[in-house]
Design a protein around this motif. Structure first.
Motif, short mmCIF file in Angstrom:
data_model
loop_
_atom_site.label_atom_id
_atom_site.label_comp_id
_atom_site.label_asym_id
_atom_site.label_seq_id
_atom_site.Cartn_x
_atom_site.Cartn_y
_atom_site.Cartn_z
N GLY A 16 0.86 -1.17 0.00
CA GLY A 16 0.00 0.00 0.00
C GLY A 16 0.90 1.22 0.00
N VAL A 17 0.47 2.28 -0.67
CA VAL A 17 1.22 3.54 -0.68
C VAL A 17 0.30 4.62 -0.12
CG1 VAL A 17 2.48 5.22 -2.08
CG2 VAL A 17 2.53 2.79 -2.71
N TYR A 18 0.78 5.28 0.92
CA TYR A 18 -0.04 6.25 1.64
C TYR A 18 0.69 7.57 1.81
CZ TYR A 18 -2.44 1.94 2.78
OH TYR A 18 -3.09 0.74 2.69
N VAL A 19 -0.07 8.66 1.74
CA VAL A 19 0.46 9.99 2.04
C VAL A 19 0.09 10.28 3.49
CG1 VAL A 19 0.38 12.44 1.52
CG2 VAL A 19 0.20 10.77 -0.34
N LEU A 20 1.12 10.56 4.29
CA LEU A 20 0.91 10.84 5.70
C LEU A 20 1.01 12.34 5.96
CD1 LEU A 20 3.12 8.06 7.31
CD2 LEU A 20 0.66 8.00 6.84
N ALA A 21 0.06 12.86 6.71
CA ALA A 21 0.07 14.26 7.12
C ALA A 21 0.47 14.33 8.59
CB ALA A 21 -1.30 14.88 6.91
N HIS A 22 0.92 15.51 8.99
CA HIS A 22 1.28 15.70 10.40
C HIS A 22 0.04 15.52 11.28
CE1 HIS A 22 5.45 17.07 10.04
NE2 HIS A 22 5.08 17.52 8.85
#
Length: 187
Positions: free
Chosen positions: A105-111
């Motif tokens: 899985g490829v995920y964009v993580l935010a603060h």
């Protein structure tokens, strides 16, 4: 040039390296190195201005069902996608299967929204349900790129993906836009 009989090359003055020669060479090298360190192009700066570091992917909770197995962060890159001065982290994760090739899985993580909170998944770029693996995650400017490997049929062994596609995501109009490169060997 041929030397007269009885003279070897070790008799020539430039072939004998003594302590004096080594000292002169070391001093010359030190002088060149010091000069290179002091000389800078006009307008050059060495400041740490730029986006802050991205969220720690090890602290995030991913929408992946691994059962009793843990989640492995296989790759990560940091990029300030929305130009707010804070980098996001793009993480490639999979279940810690121990053997085989579990889907990624490829995920964009935010603060996190709270000071000590965990990073939050802001967007899913590749869902593990698509049964792909990711090879070569990268950043070029603000563009995220990856090579996705997959399988054309259930009979294809999970060790040996037989499909490949290069993809990229770029921030446009407040969201990530997917661009898919032409399939290999296509016109």
């Amino acid at each position: 040039m041929q030397l007269p009989a009885g003279h070897g090359t070790s008799d020539l003055p430039h072939t004998r390296a003594g302590a004096r020669h080594w000292l002169i060479t070391a001093l010359a090298l030190a002088a060149v190195t010091a000069a290179a360190a002091l000389v800078q192009p006009s307008g050059a700066t060495a400041t740490q201005e730029g986006p802050s570091g991205g969220p720690d992917p090890a602290r995030a909770s991913y929408p992946v069902d691994c059962g009793p197995l843990g989640v492995v962060v296989a790759d990560r890159v940091e990029v300030d996608l929305d130009a707010d001065g804070r980098a996001e982290t793009v993480a490639v994760v999979h279940c810690d299967a121990g053997s085989g090739t579990p889907p990624h899985g490829v995920y964009v993580l935010a603060h996190p929204t709270e000071e000590d909170g965990a990073p939050r998944v802001a967007e899913t770029l590749v869902d593990p349900g698509e049964r792909m693996t990711v090879d070569g995650l990268g950043i070029d400017g603000g563009t995220i790129s990856a090579r996705l490997l997959g399988y054309s049929a259930p009979e294809v062994p999970r060790c040996c993906p037989d499909m490949r596609r290069d993809v990229s995501w770029a921030w446009q109009d407040g969201r990530l836009e997917l661009t898919v490169a032409p399939a290999p060997n296509s016109v």
